[in-house]
Design an enzyme around this catalytic site. Structure first.
Site, PDB file in Angstrom:
ATOM      1  N   GLU A   1       0.834  -1.207   0.000  1.00  0.00           N
ATOM      2  CA  GLU A   1       0.000   0.000   0.000  1.00  0.00           C
ATOM      3  C   GLU A   1       0.865   1.252   0.000  1.00  0.00           C
ATOM      4  O   GLU A   1       0.587   2.216  -0.730  1.00  0.00           O
ATOM      5  CB  GLU A   1      -0.935   0.004   1.206  1.00  0.00           C
TER       6      GLU A   1
ATOM      7  N   SER B   1       0.702 -10.790   7.123  1.00  0.00           N
ATOM      8  CA  SER B   1      -0.319  -9.746   7.094  1.00  0.00           C
ATOM      9  C   SER B   1       0.014  -8.604   8.046  1.00  0.00           C
ATOM     10  O   SER B   1       0.253  -8.817   9.232  1.00  0.00           O
ATOM     11  CB  SER B   1      -1.674 -10.354   7.472  1.00  0.00           C
TER      12      SER B   1
END
Length: 201
Positions: free
Chosen positions: A69, A162
């Protein structure tokens, strides 16, 4: 991993983390169809970074530099952003500039607040703060803190790579001494948790 792997005229999916702005033009030039699955929260952050950079502000992204991101967000400000994930980071390059601060949508809210406080104390000019952490992330982190402070042990279930899961694990560790990470049911060692009277998941 890279658009060079996608044949001309093919179809590519942009995942929820988003991609740099230039990817859209490169796909158009090569007649590649885009299925854009960028999360709406991430898309909003991209827009903020693009607009604030165009207005002349120095961009600060609070997050992890290697996270997809954040790499994507860098591509909306010509890869000029200062990326920080530690409240004690060196902010020397932005002290005398007008600053725009955004956050990786899955970043720790507690660390974000500390970093913002330090930036505001150090910077001499305008600091525009956009709290771009996803509300789902916020709720999940809040619940992890609450539950881990009430339980003798915690199980944090999610992908080992994650960012979301890593943050939940860190939050639980700050409230509970017995926290176990699991990527799936095969990772559960019942012998390690059977002695605890209360286990949060």
């Amino acid at each position: 991993d890279d658009l060079s792997e996608v044949p001309d005229g093919a179809t590519v999916i942009f995942r929820s983390h988003g991609v740099p702005a230039a990817y859209y033009d490169r796909c158009a030039d090569r007649n590649i169809k885009v299925i854009d699955c960028t999360c709406s929260f991430v898309r909003n952050t991209q827009r903020i970074v693009k607009d604030e950079y165009a207005s002349g502000k120095a961009i600060v992204i609070v997050g992890e530099a290697a996270h997809p991101e954040v790499i994507g967000l860098q591509g909306w400000c010509n890869n000029s952003a200062l990326v920080v994930n530690d409240p004690s980071a060196d902010f020397g390059d932005i002290i005398d500039k007008d600053v725009c601060v955004v956050a990786q949508t899955t970043f720790s809210i507690e660390k974000f607040e500390k970093i913002i406080e330090n930036i505001k104390n150090l910077c001499e000019k305008t600091v525009a703060v956009f709290k771009t952490i996803c509300y789902t992330t916020y709720d999940r982190q809040f619940e992890a803190a609450r539950l881990s402070s009430e339980c003798e042990a915690m199980l944090v279930i999610g992908g080992l790579n994650s960012s979301n899961t890593n943050k939940l694990y860190e939050i639980c560790l700050s409230h509970c001494n017995n926290v176990f990470r699991l990527s799936g049911p095969e990772d559960l060692d019942f012998d390690k948790i059977k002695k605890f009277k209360s286990v949060g998941i």
